[in-house]
Design an enzyme around this catalytic site. Structure first.
Site, PDB file in Angstrom:
ATOM      1  N   THR A 197     -23.055 -39.803  37.176  1.00 19.05           N
ATOM      2  CA  THR A 197     -23.284 -38.444  36.668  1.00 19.05           C
ATOM      3  C   THR A 197     -22.216 -37.488  37.173  1.00 19.05           C
ATOM      4  O   THR A 197     -21.700 -36.656  36.423  1.00 19.05           O
ATOM      5  CB  THR A 197     -24.678 -37.937  37.087  1.00 19.05           C
ATOM      6  OG1 THR A 197     -25.676 -38.647  36.358  1.00 19.05           O
ATOM      7  CG2 THR A 197     -24.831 -36.452  36.795  1.00 19.05           C
ATOM      8  N   PHE A 227     -22.399 -44.584  30.957  1.00 17.67           N
ATOM      9  CA  PHE A 227     -23.245 -44.042  29.894  1.00 17.67           C
ATOM     10  C   PHE A 227     -23.457 -42.540  30.017  1.00 17.67           C
ATOM     11  O   PHE A 227     -23.797 -41.856  29.045  1.00 17.67           O
ATOM     12  CB  PHE A 227     -24.598 -44.773  29.865  1.00 17.67           C
ATOM     13  CG  PHE A 227     -25.628 -44.272  30.838  1.00 17.67           C
ATOM     14  CD1 PHE A 227     -26.627 -43.402  30.437  1.00 17.67           C
ATOM     15  CD2 PHE A 227     -25.616 -44.693  32.153  1.00 17.67           C
ATOM     16  CE1 PHE A 227     -27.589 -42.951  31.327  1.00 17.67           C
ATOM     17  CE2 PHE A 227     -26.571 -44.259  33.051  1.00 17.67           C
ATOM     18  CZ  PHE A 227     -27.564 -43.376  32.636  1.00 17.67           C
ATOM     19  N   LYS A 228     -23.217 -41.993  31.215  1.00 14.96           N
ATOM     20  CA  LYS A 228     -23.429 -40.553  31.400  1.00 14.96           C
ATOM     21  C   LYS A 228     -22.507 -39.734  30.493  1.00 14.96           C
ATOM     22  O   LYS A 228     -22.798 -38.581  30.176  1.00 14.96           O
ATOM     23  CB  LYS A 228     -23.190 -40.176  32.862  1.00 14.96           C
ATOM     24  CG  LYS A 228     -23.981 -41.016  33.887  1.00 14.96           C
ATOM     25  CD  LYS A 228     -25.466 -40.815  33.768  1.00 14.96           C
ATOM     26  CE  LYS A 228     -26.248 -41.747  34.683  1.00 14.96           C
ATOM     27  NZ  LYS A 228     -26.295 -41.388  36.067  1.00 14.96           N
ATOM     28  N   ASP A 229     -21.386 -40.325  30.060  1.00 14.76           N
ATOM     29  CA  ASP A 229     -20.483 -39.616  29.150  1.00 14.76           C
ATOM     30  C   ASP A 229     -21.173 -39.250  27.838  1.00 14.76           C
ATOM     31  O   ASP A 229     -20.811 -38.254  27.196  1.00 14.76           O
ATOM     32  CB  ASP A 229     -19.263 -40.488  28.815  1.00 14.76           C
ATOM     33  CG  ASP A 229     -18.315 -40.641  29.993  1.00 14.76           C
ATOM     34  OD1 ASP A 229     -18.127 -39.672  30.737  1.00 14.76           O
ATOM     35  OD2 ASP A 229     -17.768 -41.747  30.169  1.00 14.76           O
TER      36      ASP A 229
END
Length: 490
Positions: free
Chosen positions: A144, A109-111
């Site tokens: 991250t 999800f950090k993308d």
């Protein structure tokens, strides 16, 4: 709109200034001086693309960016590097709704935020006529780091240095980072856990002598962690998007609330949901899911934040965190913007390793529900949901689903929920394989192949043949060597 520090500094910054700085001069985190309201009606956004919704949400928080500048940032970030048709699928399965945030280049999800942060930052540098090279300094619990490296690799005018806990990330996560290409990328394992890495990075940010040395060399530090407001705000957009999609498909009526379930480590992802709520998205409860490092669960239930406890290495390593940095922002908002109170709480955390919040903050916390899942419960959940619903989830999403099940059993609440699905199951293929009953493999990469063969779930392109990529970063440091490593890199 201006941005101010959570610790009471009288100085404010524009959005571009805050994004460049990362951390406030009094070591606090930047927050908006007021929350923008939704810049549209929900009914008018049905059928719109993710990019169209994200543009409007981010522009509301960052009005200093022109429409042209923001469109450049959004279009550059959410393009073909995302394998899902509209960036973020909302998948109905197992009697709930999974917001799949992991279809970007690094399968996590950090993308969603780190694809756009380089655009926001480089645009801010031009707007502010910043003549220093910006060094992105980041601690990571696994995801991250790779997403930031991918976003900033070979971006002109930047360097990026990532520290991750040695033996504290999955084999797949580690290979993603240490195989990163880019002349401006630097990756180090540190002997310690994520909290040690994060504390080391904060110490470097807070060291005026280092700042002076780097400034003399034309370098300024900034962050890609969610302590940077430019990393947090893009995450708000996908909760707004999720609500619009629920209304669009008739799961709820416009104006009815949803529940939000988030597997939480550093508290940024769930805080973004809270920011969406403050903009006007109807939310009933924020369900904060932890693993056995359940400091947030205990805090939500008692108002006491106490890190004097055992640290657990689990199979959901992105939540193996005891110091949740973004919680500071929530406390600031719930306190009535009392910077002095927040400064005192953070000093207690640094010195006494514990603090208790005021009754006013405890009252505000009632919109949150805290729960946790053990490693055994996590594995059981993966196996059960795959067997009964045919839906394959990673360990972090499984923690969220288990806590959501506990929440429903405890409350009887039937309001539809969105579960933040934060990583591809292939990032933790060893745990997923065991959970669905596959045989033991020799390494994490073989587990990827076995899970794919058994389930038919596509392997993200960024993880294919990962074991064949050469290792380019081999440094391993003690905590007290981190500052020198930064100087050496620059």
């Amino acid at each position: 709109m201006k941005y101010k520090s959570t610790r009471g500094s009288i100085y404010t910054k524009t959005a571009p200034e805050a994004i460049i700085a990362g951390l406030a001069e009094d070591k606090g985190l930047y927050v908006p001086d007021s929350f923008p309201q939704l810049p549209f009606k929900i009914e008018d956004m049905q059928g719109k693309t993710y990019k169209e919704i994200a543009f409007r949400v981010m522009k509301a928080f960052f009005p200093d960016y022109t429409d042209t500048e923001m469109k450049h940032c959004v279009d550059g970030a959410y393009d073909g590097k995302f394998e899902a048709e509209d960036v973020v699928p909302l998948v109905d399965a197992a009697d709930t709704h999974f917001l799949e945030l992991y279809h970007g280049r690094t399968a996590a999800f950090k993308d969603m935020a780190l694809s756009i942060l380089p655009y926001l930052l480089t645009t801010a540098i031009k707007k502010e006529k910043e003549d220093h090279k910006i060094c992105i300094l980041t601690a990571t619990s696994g995801d991250t780091g790779k997403a930031a490296l991918e976003g900033f690799a070979d971006v002109e005018g930047t360097e990026i240095i990532v520290f991750y806990p040695n033996e504290g990330v999955s084999e797949v996560q580690e290979r993603q980072m240490v195989s990163q290409e880019g002349a401006n990328t630097h990756v180090f394992a540190i002997n310690g856990n994520f909290d040690n890495a994060q504390s080391g990075v904060k110490a470097i940010f807070n060291d005026d002598k280092i700042a002076e040395e780097l400034a003399a060399k034309g370098v300024k530090l900034s962050s890609a962690n969610s302590i940077n407001i430019g990393r947090l705000v893009p995450q708000v957009a996908y909760y707004v998007y999720a609500y619009i999609k629920l209304v669009e498909r008739g799961a709820i009526k416009n104006g009815e609330p949803m529940n939000v379930v988030v597997p939480t480590g550093n508290f940024g992802n769930i805080l973004a949901a809270y920011y969406a709520y403050k903009m006007g998205i109807p939310v009933n409860r924020f369900i904060c899911a932890s693993n056995e490092n359940k400091v947030l669960t205990d805090f939500i239930n008692t108002g006491v934040y106490d890190i004097r406890r055992e640290f657990h290495l689990t199979n959901s390593p992105s939540m193996d965190i005891l110091i949740s940095s973004n919680l500071e922002r929530l406390l600031y908002h719930l306190s009535g913007d009392d910077g002095e109170q927040i400064k005192a709480l953070m000093e207690d955390l640094d010195g006494k390793k514990v603090y208790e919040v005021s009754d006013k903050i405890k009252e505000g916390l009632k919109v949150f529900y805290g729960g946790f899942a053990t490693v055994e419960e996590t594995n059981e959940t993966i196996g059960k949901v795959y067997k009964e619903a045919g839906y394959l989830m990673d360990t972090h999403t499984a923690v969220a689903y288990k806590v959501y099940e506990d929440y429903k059993n405890a409350t009887g609440d039937k309001i539809p929920a969105v579960i933040a699905s934060t990583a591809s199951p292939y990032k933790f293929a060893d745990s997923v394989a065991k959970a669905i009953g596959l045989a033991e493999c020799k390494d994490g990469f073989e587990y990827v192949r076995e899970v794919n063969e058994a389930t038919g779930v596509p392997v993200p392109s960024g993880l294919k043949d990962l074991d064949k990529k050469p290792v380019l970063h081999t440094g391993v440091l003690d905590i007290d060597q981190m500052a020198q490593a930064v100087k050496d890199c620059l």
